[in-house]
Structure formats: C-alpha cells, structure tokens
Design an enzyme around this catalytic site. Structure first.
Site, PDB file in Angstrom:
ATOM      1  N   LYS A  22      -5.854  67.536  77.398  1.00 12.25           N
ATOM      2  CA  LYS A  22      -4.534  67.279  78.795  1.00 12.25           C
ATOM      3  C   LYS A  22      -4.383  69.223  79.116  1.00 12.25           C
ATOM      4  CE  LYS A  22      -0.847  66.183  77.646  1.00 12.25           C
ATOM      5  NZ  LYS A  22      -1.237  66.009  75.857  1.00 12.25           N
ATOM      6  N   ARG A  97       7.260  63.317  79.385  1.00  5.01           N
ATOM      7  CA  ARG A  97       7.007  62.272  78.566  1.00  5.01           C
ATOM      8  C   ARG A  97       8.030  61.609  77.935  1.00  5.01           C
ATOM      9  NH1 ARG A  97       4.685  67.737  75.621  1.00  5.01           N
ATOM     10  NH2 ARG A  97       4.045  67.288  73.753  1.00  5.01           N
ATOM     11  N   ARG A 136      -8.278  73.602  66.257  1.00  7.81           N
ATOM     12  CA  ARG A 136      -8.126  74.289  67.628  1.00  7.81           C
ATOM     13  C   ARG A 136      -7.380  75.793  67.351  1.00  7.81           C
ATOM     14  NH1 ARG A 136      -4.575  70.862  71.893  1.00  7.81           N
ATOM     15  NH2 ARG A 136      -2.183  71.177  71.089  1.00  7.81           N
ATOM     16  N   ARG A 170      -1.202  78.275  67.154  1.00  5.40           N
ATOM     17  CA  ARG A 170      -0.071  77.255  67.250  1.00  5.40           C
ATOM     18  C   ARG A 170       0.362  76.911  66.031  1.00  5.40           C
ATOM     19  NH1 ARG A 170      -0.115  73.335  72.161  1.00  5.40           N
ATOM     20  NH2 ARG A 170       2.021  72.330  70.808  1.00  5.40           N
ATOM     21  N   ARG A 181       3.606  64.517  65.684  1.00  5.88           N
ATOM     22  CA  ARG A 181       4.063  64.531  67.139  1.00  5.88           C
ATOM     23  C   ARG A 181       3.218  63.462  68.124  1.00  5.88           C
ATOM     24  NH1 ARG A 181       0.201  69.712  67.346  1.00  5.88           N
ATOM     25  NH2 ARG A 181       0.420  69.600  69.184  1.00  5.88           N
TER      26      ARG A 181
END
Ligand code: AMP
Length: 227
Positions: A22, A97, A136, A170, A181
C-alpha cells in the site's frame, strides 16, 4: 451501482494486509496524480517519536501489532485531512481499518460534500507477507524503500535516491508482530471489502506480482475513478 464519483478533490482508499504494498503504491500514485498520501501508520509513528499523548497511548499497541483505538486514529486523520495540501485530493493508506473508522470517514467527507472515488483492495497471499515485511527497510533521509531480498541499493548501505546512509527498520516489522498484524487485518479490516462493495466503490487487483505491473493496474483504476 451508486455514483461514487465526485467533482470535489479525489479520495482514494488502498485496502490490503500489512506488506501488500500500500505504501509503495500510494507514493507512486502521489507523484502521478498530484494526490497526497495519508498513512495513519506514518502519522502514528510521528506521534510516538514526538511523544504526544496520542503517541504515548499508541506505542505499545503498535509494537504488539494490534490496532490503535478508533478514537485516536480518527482524531489524527481528521486533523491531517484539514491541512491545506490535502485539498488537491488524498490517497488513504492504512485507513480505515475498522467499520467504525469507515463510517467516521464517510461522515467526515460528507461534511465537505466529498465522497470516496474508489476503495482498491490489493489482494495478496498471507504466506508471502511475512517474508516481504521482515526484510524491508527505508532510507531515513528520503523514505525510499528497500528489501533484503528483493531490492538492495546499488551501493550497500547508501540510498540510490538521496545518497543517505541512515537506513531504518520499523520496530513492528518482525515475524512475531507480523502474525498479530495479519490477524488484526483479517478480523477487523477485511470486512471493509464488503462494506465498500456494498457502496459500489470497490475495486480489486492482484497484488502478488511485479511492482510496476501492479502500479500500472492501479493507475488505470485511479484514472477512471477520478475522471
Ligand atoms: P502501518 O504503517 O499502516 O502498517 O501501521 C502500523 C501500525 O499502526 C498498525 O499495526 C497499527 O498498530 C497502527 N495503525 C495504523 N493505522 C491504523 C488505523 N487506521 N487504525 C488502527 N491502528 C492503526
């Protein structure tokens, strides 16, 4: 099908689990269509870093991979939407969400005569998300995204875009938190696919393939939804 188009500034929503792409896709659309990317994850991380009341309340929840309360997130989004730069149109990445957030967004947009142009679901397989997320990292200078397996900078440790050498990962991008998540996504966010389908605003794309091919599919949807 309802007329979801509007003559006011475009409002687009990207739906999809963590790791679906996203953020990457929203940034590409920003440049192309002059839209502002609004990521509640980024806004919350900034609030945590700044030590605001909202940030203090959100920190542990985010580290556990759970959803921050609707009240906090809606307030943060409402403030950001009121900023002048959002007048050219927004692409929402990571909001709404929950159904409560989706209804709050509808109400907020209605106040200014706006509507959602399209809610686009990036369809992916859960199994691939753990690998995508746990590898990432981003450049601390310009935010360019990299990945241990899929996208290394040309010179190890230096950003291709700005030359910055401070790379960030992160705190919640680890295998354990990713499981929570994904669970939060399926339990609380996936029902929004039916919510927007019911409004005639839903579009779906296969987001398992090549980033540029997905970007092409998205551009076509956004161009027609904002025409
Ligand atoms: P993201 O950067 O979108 O992956 O979001 C990182 C974390 O911020 C999430 O795992 C949640 O803890 C929190 N968060 C971001 N957006 C929302 C939202 N719309 N509602 C609740 N929590 C959120």
């Amino acid at each position: 099908m309802l007329d979801t188009k509007t003559t006011t500034a475009p409002v687009l929503i990207l739906l999809g689990p963590p790791g679906a792409g996203k953020g990457t896709q929203a940034r590409m659309l920003e440049d192309r269509f002059g839209l502002v990317q609004l990521s509640t994850g980024d806004l919350l991380r900034a609030a945590v870093a700044a030590g605001t009341e909202a940030g203090k309340a959100a920190k542990a929840v985010m580290e556990a991979g759970d959803l921050v309360s609707d009240e906090i997130v809606i307030a943060i989004l409402r403030d950001r939407l009121a900023d002048a730069d959002c007048a050219s149109g927004v692409i929402l990445d990571g909001f709404p969400r929950t159904t409560v957030q989706a209804e709050a967004l509808d109400a907020l947009l209605a106040e200014s005569g706006q509507k959602i142009n399209a809610a686009i679901s990036l369809d992916v397989e859960d199994a691939a998300m753990v690998t995508r997320i746990s590898g990432r990292y981003t450049c601390g200078g310009c935010g360019e995204g990299y990945h241990d397996m899929f996208k290394q900078p040309a010179v190890q440790g230096a950003c291709d875009k700005c030359g910055g050498t401070e790379m960030k990962r992160r705190a919640d991008d680890n295998a354990e938190t990713v499981a929570s998540r994904l669970e939060a996504y399926h339990a609380q966010t996936a029902p929004l696919i039916a919510y927007y389908d019911g409004k005639g605003a839903l579009q779906r794309i296969d987001a398992m393939g090549d980033i540029d091919a997905i970007a092409g599919d998205l551009r076509a949807i956004v161009a027609s939804a904002t025409a």
